[in-house]
Scaffold this active site. Structure first.
Site, PDB file in Angstrom:
ATOM      1  N   GLU A 147       0.820  -1.215   0.000  1.00 47.07           N
ATOM      2  CA  GLU A 147       0.000   0.000   0.000  1.00 47.07           C
ATOM      3  C   GLU A 147       0.854   1.266   0.000  1.00 47.07           C
ATOM      4  O   GLU A 147       1.168   1.808   1.064  1.00 47.07           O
ATOM      5  CB  GLU A 147      -0.922   0.030   1.227  1.00 47.07           C
ATOM      6  CG  GLU A 147      -2.029  -0.981   1.176  1.00 47.07           C
ATOM      7  CD  GLU A 147      -3.017  -0.831   2.332  1.00 47.07           C
ATOM      8  OE1 GLU A 147      -2.739  -0.086   3.281  1.00 47.07           O
ATOM      9  OE2 GLU A 147      -4.072  -1.489   2.264  1.00 47.07           O
ATOM     10  N   GLU A 240      -6.149  -7.595  -0.576  1.00 50.06           N
ATOM     11  CA  GLU A 240      -6.497  -7.416   0.841  1.00 50.06           C
ATOM     12  C   GLU A 240      -7.832  -6.705   0.943  1.00 50.06           C
ATOM     13  O   GLU A 240      -8.076  -5.718   0.250  1.00 50.06           O
ATOM     14  CB  GLU A 240      -5.412  -6.550   1.487  1.00 50.06           C
ATOM     15  CG  GLU A 240      -5.386  -6.602   2.995  1.00 50.06           C
ATOM     16  CD  GLU A 240      -4.355  -5.619   3.546  1.00 50.06           C
ATOM     17  OE1 GLU A 240      -3.145  -5.828   3.353  1.00 50.06           O
ATOM     18  OE2 GLU A 240      -4.784  -4.638   4.176  1.00 50.06           O
TER      19      GLU A 240
HETATM   20  C1  IDC Z   1      -3.017  -3.552  10.507  1.00 49.13           C
HETATM   21  C2  IDC Z   1      -3.145  -4.672  11.502  1.00 49.13           C
HETATM   22  C3  IDC Z   1      -2.887  -4.153  12.908  1.00 49.13           C
HETATM   23  C4  IDC Z   1      -1.556  -3.449  12.947  1.00 49.13           C
HETATM   24  C5  IDC Z   1      -1.526  -2.356  11.893  1.00 49.13           C
HETATM   25  C6  IDC Z   1      -0.172  -1.666  11.815  1.00 49.13           C
HETATM   26  O1  IDC Z   1      -4.429  -5.256  11.381  1.00 49.13           O
HETATM   27  O2  IDC Z   1      -2.903  -5.236  13.822  1.00 49.13           O
HETATM   28  O3  IDC Z   1      -1.356  -2.887  14.229  1.00 49.13           O
HETATM   29  O4  IDC Z   1      -1.776  -2.935  10.613  1.00 49.13           O
HETATM   30  O5  IDC Z   1       0.791  -2.617  11.550  1.00 49.13           O
HETATM   31  C7  IDC Z   1      -4.051  -2.235   5.720  1.00 49.13           C
HETATM   32  C8  IDC Z   1      -2.702  -2.818   5.803  1.00 49.13           C
HETATM   33  C9  IDC Z   1      -2.606  -3.795   6.940  1.00 49.13           C
HETATM   34  C10 IDC Z   1      -3.346  -3.272   8.155  1.00 49.13           C
HETATM   35  C11 IDC Z   1      -4.828  -3.272   7.774  1.00 49.13           C
HETATM   36  C12 IDC Z   1      -5.753  -2.850   8.915  1.00 49.13           C
HETATM   37  O6  IDC Z   1      -2.266  -3.403   4.590  1.00 49.13           O
HETATM   38  O7  IDC Z   1      -1.249  -3.991   7.231  1.00 49.13           O
HETATM   39  O8  IDC Z   1      -3.133  -4.134   9.220  1.00 49.13           O
HETATM   40  N1  IDC Z   1      -5.015  -2.389   6.643  1.00 49.13           N
HETATM   41  O9  IDC Z   1      -5.467  -1.551   9.313  1.00 49.13           O
HETATM   42  N2  IDC Z   1      -4.521  -1.467   4.763  1.00 49.13           N
HETATM   43  C13 IDC Z   1      -5.760  -1.074   5.081  1.00 49.13           C
HETATM   44  C14 IDC Z   1      -6.095  -1.653   6.283  1.00 49.13           C
END
Ligand code: IDC
Length: 314
Positions: A147, A240
């Site tokens: 992302e 995702e």
């Molecule tokens: C989130 C995880 C969370 C963590 C955070 C930061 O669910 O536990 O603390 O990242 O590392 C994304 C990302 C994905 C995110 C997810 C939810 O690719 O890594 O994971 N998210 O926020 N993009 C949109 C949402």
């Protein structure tokens, strides 16, 4: 019953679709790991087999966090020994998928390293190493930047041109080692910029573009971008998605999730749900009270996990 790989074989991209060896459009559905540093225990054969047999999963995504965030301890921030361990987890995951006839996505999970160009050297290093190790596995798909979001110098959104510059450095590295695999490229604004990609796609074979949505946050406006990109012929892979809010927590939004899934199914777009862990947040598919790493009963799944089962079977 035939495994997903037995059904579709090696994949390639034709026009705006993912295509199997028999020439038909292939739609894959799967589950993404959380950070492999924190949750490597879920990369095991019994779990993946259950996902295949009971949840109708055809692909697993291995999230190789590249840089810094929380306690990510990602590839770029690590020493060589730890990097080798991380690569071992990836190889293990791919081998398990291969033995089960599942596809496997290897995801260079940039996130709070904002701009893919921040760690291009590390991405190149990672793909140079991992592509050699995975060359013989026909079930592998590469995703080169999860992302893209912010340019650190300007504090503005990373532009599609900047992402393309990164892609033009990394894709040739992969193709020089292995020119037979599908490669997926992240898009602007946390991989929502499929409209920009559709207006100016990259000039390589076998490329797809990432769209991510979190159903309680991203609704009609993003679906409109998706429809526009598809009308321009863009091959899209939802590497995702979440049924809740974009931060991975919050409430599940059943209605908006259904709208998304119906739309994706109507176009045979592949999608992968976030995330395989028991972390206490909405997007985890395992209930936080459950310490098992395989052999899950419905009682071991979170509300998101239960919803995932329905989605995968649709
Ligand atoms: C989130 C995880 C969370 C963590 C955070 C930061 O669910 O536990 O603390 O990242 O590392 C994304 C990302 C994905 C995110 C997810 C939810 O690719 O890594 O994971 N998210 O926020 N993009 C949109 C949402």
């Amino acid at each position: 019953m035939a495994t997903p790989f037995e059904k579709y074989g090696k994949l390639h991209v034709e026009g705006k679709n993912l295509i199997g060896e028999n020439g038909n459009i292939v739609q894959l559905k799967g589950i993404s790991t959380h950070n492999l540093n924190e949750y490597p225990q879920y990369v095991n054969e019994k779990a993946f087999k259950q996902f295949r047999d009971e949840y109708n999963v055809s692909i697993m995504r291995l999230a190789m966090y590249s840089g810094f965030a929380d306690n990510h301890n990602g590839y770029a921030d690590s020493g060589d020994a730890h990097r080798a361990e991380l690569e071992d987890i990836i190889v293990k995951g791919v081998e398990i998928c291969d033995s089960l006839g599942l596809y496997c996505m290897v995801d260079w999970h940039i996130l709070l390293d904002y701009d893919p160009n921040m760690h291009t050297d590390m991405a190149v290093r990672f793909f140079k190493s991992i592509c050699v190790k995975l060359k013989k596995y026909d079930n592998v798909i590469y995703e080169i930047c999860n992302e893209p979001n912010m340019n650190l110098e300007t504090k503005e959104e990373v532009t599609w041109d900047q992402i393309k510059n990164y892609a033009r450095e990394v894709i040739p590295v992969i193709k020089a080692i292995d020119d037979t695999k599908v490669i997926i490229v992240g898009t602007t604004i946390w991989s929502q910029g499929v409209d920009k990609a559709a207006d100016a796609p990259l000039d390589y074979e076998n490329i797809m573009y990432t769209l991510h949505f979190y159903a309680d946050t991203h609704r009609d406006a993003l679906r409109d971008k998706f429809k526009y990109a598809r009308s321009k012929g863009l091959p899209i892979f939802v590497t995702e998605f979440g049924v809740g809010r974009a931060d991975g927590d919050g409430d599940i939004n059943v209605e908006e999730s259904e709208k998304w899934i119906d739309l994706l199914n109507s176009e045979k777009i592949s999608y992968i749900i976030w995330n395989l862990s028991n972390k206490a947040e909405t997007s985890s598919i395992i209930a936080s009270k459950c310490d098992k790493t395989f052999g899950f009963t419905d009682d071991d799944l979170s509300p998101c996990g239960l919803m995932m089962k329905d989605i995968m079977r649709k």
